[in-house]
Motif scaffolding. Sequence first.
Motif, mmCIF file in Angstrom:
data_model
loop_
_atom_site.group_PDB
_atom_site.id
_atom_site.type_symbol
_atom_site.label_atom_id
_atom_site.label_comp_id
_atom_site.label_asym_id
_atom_site.label_seq_id
_atom_site.Cartn_x
_atom_site.Cartn_y
_atom_site.Cartn_z
ATOM 1 N N ARG A 244 0.848 -1.185 0.000
ATOM 2 C CA ARG A 244 0.000 0.000 0.000
ATOM 3 C C ARG A 244 0.890 1.244 0.000
ATOM 4 N NH1 ARG A 244 -2.959 -3.418 -0.936
ATOM 5 N NH2 ARG A 244 -4.933 -4.029 0.030
ATOM 6 N N ASP A 245 0.453 2.278 -0.691
ATOM 7 C CA ASP A 245 1.075 3.608 -0.622
ATOM 8 C C ASP A 245 2.577 3.582 -0.899
ATOM 9 O OD1 ASP A 245 -1.465 4.495 0.192
ATOM 10 O OD2 ASP A 245 -0.978 4.133 2.309
ATOM 11 N N LYS A 247 6.104 4.572 -2.145
ATOM 12 C CA LYS A 247 6.680 5.905 -2.290
ATOM 13 C C LYS A 247 8.151 5.778 -2.651
ATOM 14 C CE LYS A 247 7.704 10.106 0.373
ATOM 15 N NZ LYS A 247 7.605 10.757 1.710
#
Length: 704
Positions: A244-245, A247
């Motif tokens: 998830r997410d 970066k």
Amino acid sequence: MGKSSGRQKIMPYGLWRSSVEIEALMEQPCDPSYPFKFHGRLYWLEAVSAEKGRIALMQESEGASPTCITPRGFNIRTGVHEYGGRCFCIVGNSIIFNNYNDGNLYRQPLQADSQARLLTKQNEACCGYADLIAVPDKDDSGERVVVAVMELAREDGCNQNCLAAIVVSPAASGDALLAAEPVVIAQGADFYANPVISPDGQNIAWFEWNHPYMPWDRSRLVCARLANVHDQGSNRESGRFLIRDAKIVVNEPNRSVCQLGYLHDQSLIFASDSEACDYWNLFKYDKQGVRQLTDRAGEFGEAHWVFGQRRWQAVGEEVLIATVTRADGDELVRVDVGTGDCTVLHRGFSACSHLQTTAEGELLLIGKYTDRPAEMVSLSVQCGRIKTLQASRLRAANPGAEFQDYSAPELIKFPTSDNRIAWGYFYPPCNRNCAAPDNSRPPLLMLVHGGPTSKATSELVGIKQYFCSLGYALLDVNHRGSTGHGRKYRQSLLGNWGEYDADDIANAIKYVVDKQWVDPNLVFIRGSSAGGYAVLRALTRFPGRFAAGACYYGIGNLITLSKITHKFEAKYTDQLIGEMFDAEKSGNPESRFVARSPIFQMENLSSPLILFQGGQDKVVPPAVSREMAALLKAKGIQHGYTEYPGEGHGFRQVETRVDALRKETAFFAEIIMQRHAAENSHQHGPGNKTSAAKTHRGDQNAAE
């Protein structure tokens, strides 16, 4: 050189009799790797020489020889990125490992005589797994998740690399296991490495890179949230059920990252270099962003050729113990995470690797030395005291492989063609039982490491000492492009491969010849892979400089190599010579692929040459060496060529290594005998006597 005592046998340098037999040398126990402790007992991986070099898990046994845990038929090795590396982790009371023979994961209890059982569902497309790491078990569900780098074969030969998650289920009944289906959780980049998971199990990080770069040229750091696998329900088959997410934290031109790991406070430590930070130093990433932690003229990282190198470990909330590579070897330092201050704990290693903390608060590592074989040791993080845990078994296992003396290397610096500095290690001949005639000087054997983005170290290597015991002086060069001397030094070879490295070889030879340490008329050269290319390049760039060369799975034709090499290095040659490969244009005379390929400069080659090749080599395929051997034969140059059908890139079988070294030393000895015979003939005039070179050739079974 050349002075002797009355009890020594007087023989020409290079023709001394070694105290060690080649068979005994090659049958000695291999260096240990990846040590760890489980329930207070020491474990490590080791190549089993008697079983064709397969990698097995060894267990310490009190008062007895170590016990091999891994059953016959299993090989804890991986072919991911071709060079492999660490490919196991511990889950519960078991080891999860990649089996090189079929590319599947297996699970085996950490005890002798236990069985290894298939963990992953069989998939013919799967080439294997690497860099395994288990997600911390926070809910006592019984299920565990292992994250690994996975490689899948494709019909076009450009394998797919990704991160995959494998659910490790508890035993269904008895010893039966539920076979797991790996799920891809990160894909899209050309390569992945070094997945790490935070202690709370909520975050994951890794580094990745794309063609045309190698990981030490440019790589990016990615961090993401790690969802709880047990909460995913129907999303399990989505292909990204854990991530998830995501970066991107670091992604800059001329910057690389490596050596990732989380601390107890969930902050991330990694090594990075850049144009502004020439050496791989340590950095920290947390809620405040990225900041540089250390600032030393030494390398906390190293070129990512293999998985699982582990050059630092946390030993408390605010302390790291790390390896720093300097020009003269490795040192262990204590790093204060709050201030970045470094305190040297231990010097004296030629190299050290595979750092691992234990539940008992120890730091385990493999220490390498100039005067004895590698050892597994523990380090006191308070005072830097080193304790040997598993000394070399060389003497106990194979007394015939023990050298009476060791040649001590001397670190040298020499000027390059552009008035900069390059490095190397010089080893004088060493044999207490032999001496050379007065006023003679030894032949020089020039050693060139692979990569070319690798490095020579001063660690004890049996083959180096063997040549020294025969009466050779050795020079192991760290030409421009080698690691361990900062990014600028390493990257200086880009666009200049085949030029700078060959120049540095020539200048290193000039340095020791000018010192009058060696015989300038008896200079030999030896290398493998990219080091083999350097051998061929030096022989064709500097004709007449070398008495002979030995090339192990080396690169003669850059065009052939670019057409058929594997994915990991598919664009490496382009970067090194500074020209993108084009199948239609790269064969033109003005192309660097032609100008830098030794096979197109064969008119310059005049030195005898012996070649060795693995029949299953995917990095430098056999076609490359066969092409060179055919041209040597057509030109009538004294040569030898041996191809070993069962070997890949780097020979593993004892029989192969014995045969190759025997042929190589005999080939060189023949050249030395020919030179001495020619000198005697010149001094004493023609005579009717048997050729010493021919007699020697028959005795030593030289390559035909």
